[in-house]
Design an enzyme around this catalytic site. Sequence first.
Site, PDB file in Angstrom:
ATOM      1  N   CYS A 150      -4.490   2.355 -15.762  1.00 46.24           N
ATOM      2  CA  CYS A 150      -4.519   1.024 -15.229  1.00 46.24           C
ATOM      3  C   CYS A 150      -5.340   1.223 -14.020  1.00 46.24           C
ATOM      4  O   CYS A 150      -5.523   2.140 -13.458  1.00 46.24           O
ATOM      5  CB  CYS A 150      -2.976   0.404 -15.188  1.00 46.24           C
ATOM      6  SG  CYS A 150      -2.261   1.022 -13.596  1.00 46.24           S
ATOM      7  N   ASP A 184      -5.006  -6.256  -0.331  1.00 44.94           N
ATOM      8  CA  ASP A 184      -5.292  -6.965  -1.562  1.00 44.94           C
ATOM      9  C   ASP A 184      -6.682  -7.577  -1.523  1.00 44.94           C
ATOM     10  O   ASP A 184      -7.170  -8.141  -0.699  1.00 44.94           O
ATOM     11  CB  ASP A 184      -4.220  -8.347  -1.810  1.00 44.94           C
ATOM     12  CG  ASP A 184      -4.296  -8.675  -3.087  1.00 44.94           C
ATOM     13  OD1 ASP A 184      -3.167  -8.702  -3.968  1.00 44.94           O
ATOM     14  OD2 ASP A 184      -5.224  -9.562  -3.465  1.00 44.94           O
ATOM     15  N   HIS A 208       2.781   5.910 -12.349  1.00 41.75           N
ATOM     16  CA  HIS A 208       2.823   4.484 -13.239  1.00 41.75           C
ATOM     17  C   HIS A 208       4.024   4.000 -13.640  1.00 41.75           C
ATOM     18  O   HIS A 208       4.697   4.819 -14.494  1.00 41.75           O
ATOM     19  CB  HIS A 208       1.641   4.769 -14.375  1.00 41.75           C
ATOM     20  CG  HIS A 208       1.520   3.404 -14.993  1.00 41.75           C
ATOM     21  ND1 HIS A 208       0.677   2.577 -14.654  1.00 41.75           N
ATOM     22  CD2 HIS A 208       2.215   2.899 -16.143  1.00 41.75           C
ATOM     23  CE1 HIS A 208       0.744   1.437 -15.285  1.00 41.75           C
ATOM     24  NE2 HIS A 208       1.620   1.628 -16.255  1.00 41.75           N
ATOM     25  N   HIS A 213       1.361  -2.475 -13.038  1.00 46.26           N
ATOM     26  CA  HIS A 213       1.876  -1.024 -12.421  1.00 46.26           C
ATOM     27  C   HIS A 213       2.528  -1.778 -10.974  1.00 46.26           C
ATOM     28  O   HIS A 213       1.998  -2.448 -10.471  1.00 46.26           O
ATOM     29  CB  HIS A 213       0.377  -0.404 -11.631  1.00 46.26           C
ATOM     30  CG  HIS A 213       0.766   0.810 -11.163  1.00 46.26           C
ATOM     31  ND1 HIS A 213       0.083   2.196 -11.199  1.00 46.26           N
ATOM     32  CD2 HIS A 213       1.452   1.022  -9.977  1.00 46.26           C
ATOM     33  CE1 HIS A 213       0.439   2.908 -10.614  1.00 46.26           C
ATOM     34  NE2 HIS A 213       1.430   2.446  -9.553  1.00 46.26           N
ATOM     35  N   HIS A 241       4.007  -3.370  -8.146  1.00 46.40           N
ATOM     36  CA  HIS A 241       3.505  -3.408  -6.838  1.00 46.40           C
ATOM     37  C   HIS A 241       4.117  -4.458  -6.050  1.00 46.40           C
ATOM     38  O   HIS A 241       4.862  -5.448  -6.627  1.00 46.40           O
ATOM     39  CB  HIS A 241       2.279  -3.743  -6.707  1.00 46.40           C
ATOM     40  CG  HIS A 241       1.677  -4.919  -7.606  1.00 46.40           C
ATOM     41  ND1 HIS A 241       1.659  -5.114  -9.064  1.00 46.40           N
ATOM     42  CD2 HIS A 241       1.461  -6.299  -7.495  1.00 46.40           C
ATOM     43  CE1 HIS A 241       1.560  -6.071  -9.543  1.00 46.40           C
ATOM     44  NE2 HIS A 241       1.114  -6.636  -8.559  1.00 46.40           N
TER      45      HIS A 241
HETATM   46  P1  DGP Z   1       0.220  -9.507  -9.638  1.00 45.83           P
HETATM   47  O1  DGP Z   1      -0.103 -11.021  -9.959  1.00 45.83           O
HETATM   48  O2  DGP Z   1       1.769  -9.510  -8.811  1.00 45.83           O
HETATM   49  O3  DGP Z   1       0.222  -8.688 -10.633  1.00 45.83           O
HETATM   50  O4  DGP Z   1      -0.822  -9.151  -8.324  1.00 45.83           O
HETATM   51  C1  DGP Z   1      -2.065  -8.619  -8.592  1.00 45.83           C
HETATM   52  C2  DGP Z   1      -2.663  -8.427  -7.171  1.00 45.83           C
HETATM   53  O5  DGP Z   1      -3.530  -7.333  -7.329  1.00 45.83           O
HETATM   54  C3  DGP Z   1      -3.347  -9.837  -6.985  1.00 45.83           C
HETATM   55  O6  DGP Z   1      -2.942 -10.284  -5.930  1.00 45.83           O
HETATM   56  C4  DGP Z   1      -4.862  -9.425  -6.939  1.00 45.83           C
HETATM   57  C5  DGP Z   1      -4.814  -7.851  -6.621  1.00 45.83           C
HETATM   58  N1  DGP Z   1      -5.985  -7.109  -7.247  1.00 45.83           N
HETATM   59  C6  DGP Z   1      -6.464  -7.343  -8.435  1.00 45.83           C
HETATM   60  N2  DGP Z   1      -7.372  -6.196  -8.825  1.00 45.83           N
HETATM   61  C7  DGP Z   1      -7.560  -5.588  -7.520  1.00 45.83           C
HETATM   62  C8  DGP Z   1      -8.270  -4.706  -7.211  1.00 45.83           C
HETATM   63  O7  DGP Z   1      -9.096  -3.992  -7.747  1.00 45.83           O
HETATM   64  N3  DGP Z   1      -8.052  -4.109  -5.877  1.00 45.83           N
HETATM   65  C9  DGP Z   1      -7.260  -4.764  -4.849  1.00 45.83           C
HETATM   66  N4  DGP Z   1      -7.131  -4.140  -3.797  1.00 45.83           N
HETATM   67  N5  DGP Z   1      -6.335  -5.792  -5.367  1.00 45.83           N
HETATM   68  C10 DGP Z   1      -6.510  -6.119  -6.403  1.00 45.83           C
END
Ligand code: DGP
Length: 117
Positions: free
Chosen positions: A2, A28, A44, A93, A95
């Site tokens: 992932c 983010d 994970h 994953h 968070h």
């Molecule tokens: P959720 O909807 O709770 O699964 O939030 C996923 C979050 O992950 C969203 O706020 C955007 C962030 N995100 C997605 N791809 C990446 C990435 O490649 N790098 C970073 N730093 N954040 C990411």
Amino acid sequence: MCIFCKIVNKELPSNTVLEDENFLAFHDLYPKAPIHILIIPKEHIDCFQNVSGETMSGLTLFAQKVAQKIGVDKTGYRLITNNGDDGAQEIYHLHFHMLGGGKLKWEHMHDESHKNM
Ligand code: DGP
């Protein structure tokens, strides 16, 4: 593997805020507040529903250190996790989103449709 496991393994770049043996905090990519940090276990685990109390105990202490490091421990912040489909989880994953840097609003749905649920 992932996307967040790839960030843990440094196969993908991230803007790291804090890291220890078990947890990682990074900015983010699509911030929804002036401060928007993601806090993850390196292991994970797909979602909150499947995390152990032991891991959450460590993650709690780690999140408190993150808040201190970025200076929101006194001003306040929101710590949330989206769990599953209805929770709008996109990345499976575990968070936590740490949001701060200004007075946050409290909105879940953009219309009044929840009143009919
Ligand atoms: P959720 O909807 O709770 O699964 O939030 C996923 C979050 O992950 C969203 O706020 C955007 C962030 N995100 C997605 N791809 C990446 C990435 O490649 N790098 C970073 N730093 N954040 C990411």
